[in-house]
Design an enzyme around this catalytic site. Structure first.
Site, PDB file in Angstrom:
ATOM      1  N   THR A   1      60.759  15.718  22.129  1.00 33.09           N
ATOM      2  CA  THR A   1      61.192  14.533  21.391  1.00 33.09           C
ATOM      3  C   THR A   1      60.327  13.352  21.824  1.00 33.09           C
ATOM      4  O   THR A   1      59.924  13.292  22.978  1.00 33.09           O
ATOM      5  CB  THR A   1      62.652  14.212  21.786  1.00 33.09           C
ATOM      6  OG1 THR A   1      63.441  15.331  21.482  1.00 33.09           O
ATOM      7  CG2 THR A   1      63.183  12.998  21.078  1.00 33.09           C
TER       8      THR A   1
ATOM      9  N   VAL B   1      72.173  19.840  14.949  1.00 32.89           N
ATOM     10  CA  VAL B   1      71.869  18.427  15.194  1.00 32.89           C
ATOM     11  C   VAL B   1      71.770  18.199  16.688  1.00 32.89           C
ATOM     12  O   VAL B   1      72.652  18.603  17.448  1.00 32.89           O
ATOM     13  CB  VAL B   1      72.965  17.509  14.604  1.00 32.89           C
ATOM     14  CG1 VAL B   1      72.643  16.042  14.863  1.00 32.89           C
ATOM     15  CG2 VAL B   1      73.135  17.761  13.107  1.00 32.89           C
TER      16      VAL B   1
HETATM   17  N1  GLY Z   1      66.335  16.228  22.414  1.00 29.70           N
HETATM   18  C1  GLY Z   1      66.069  16.702  21.148  1.00 29.70           C
HETATM   19  C2  GLY Z   1      66.991  17.698  20.639  1.00 29.70           C
HETATM   20  O1  GLY Z   1      67.715  18.314  21.408  1.00 29.70           O
HETATM   21  O2  GLY Z   1      67.017  17.892  19.442  1.00 29.70           O
END
Ligand code: GLY
Length: 278
Positions: A163, A191
């Protein structure tokens, strides 16, 4: 300060420093964080925008969010657009809503003039082929529930959680932005933390915080809000370390307050930083 994802390569910090330096030229903290995240989305080395990893079914669904002291915009599971973070900013500035998801978010993007765009890269295809030949993929096909549980044990899978995110403090105002292709392996529709205020992103008048890593764990900890609410009670490094001490899996944070800007991660994480005092 910006990060390229926990588990990412430290040599990417150089390019992130450049993005940080360029973003500080923007007029506002919001413009700064969006500027850098767009650059990271357009750079295929990161798992966001172009370069996002695939879901188990081969699709790419992306999440992104922006937050300021008074506003929030977030998009969940958007497909076939180039810059999800720009759509998140448009949700904040051009709609009466805070969070848009799936086909409604994509419909909004088209209404606002976002062109159809294919974010698939060679990297994403290679990653998917690796998982298709792995034990985990066979488990997903044969035994869904067992495999979902197995997603908690990420160590043998070189799970990619790159991310991207940025926090900024410019002219007395805070802002934060995040964008991700998600944490592989993942089901379509899953999600993560990034688009959820309080989990993967938080901003208020005390500071701004963004997270990276194992989204399910970050959500359960409501991590970014809990870091934010402790701003001022201790130094940022201690707060971030305390709140992630019992984390299962990789986690990283960057945070800025009026007096400090710090990163913390339990695995390598490329970070870029630029500061100018006037
Ligand atoms: N940190 C990004 C996700 O878990 O989608």
């Amino acid at each position: 300060m910006l990060h390229g994802g926990v588990g990412g390569q430290s040599q990417h910090s150089g390019i992130l420093d450049t993005y940080a330096k360029e973003s500080i030229l923007r007029k506002s903290a919001l413009d700064a964080v969006v500027d850098s995240v767009v650059k990271m989305e357009d750079n295929p080395i990161f798992n966001a925008g172009t370069g996002s990893y695939m879901r188990i079914d081969g699709s790419i669904q992306m999440d992104a969010a922006v937050m300021t002291e008074s506003g929030l915009g977030s998009v969940i599971a958007v497909e076939k657009i180039r810059n999800p973070v720009l759509l998140a900013k448009d949700v904040m500035e051009k709609t009466p809503h805070l969070i848009m998801s799936g086909d409604g978010a994509v419909r909004l993007a088209r209404f606002l003039g976002y062109a159809e765009y294919n974010p698939v890269t060679e990297k994403a295809i290679e990653q998917m082929e690796k998982y298709r030949s792995s034990k985990l993929e066979r488990d997903v096909e044969n035994e869904r529930y067992r495999s979902l549980k197995a997603m908690g044990d990420i160590s043998p899978l070189e799970r990619s959680t790159d991310t991207v995110g940025e926090v900024a403090y410019i002219n007395g105002k805070f802002a934060a932005a995040v964008s991700t292709g998600g944490a592989t392996p993942m089901l379509r529709g899953r999600v993560g933390d990034s688009p959820l205020p309080g989990s993967g992103i938080y901003c208020g008048n005390k500071g701004a915080v963004v997270a990276t890593g194992y989204g399910e764990e970050i959500i359960k900890h409501l991590l970014c809000y809990r870091v934010y609410e402790r701003i001022g009670s201790d130094d940022l490094s201690t707060i971030m370390q305390d709140l992630t001490a019992d984390f299962k899996g990789p986690v990283g944070l960057i945070a800025v307050s009026a007096t400090e800007c710090k990163s913390y991660s339990n695995k390598p994480m490329p970070v870029g930083y630029f500061e100018r005092n006037e």
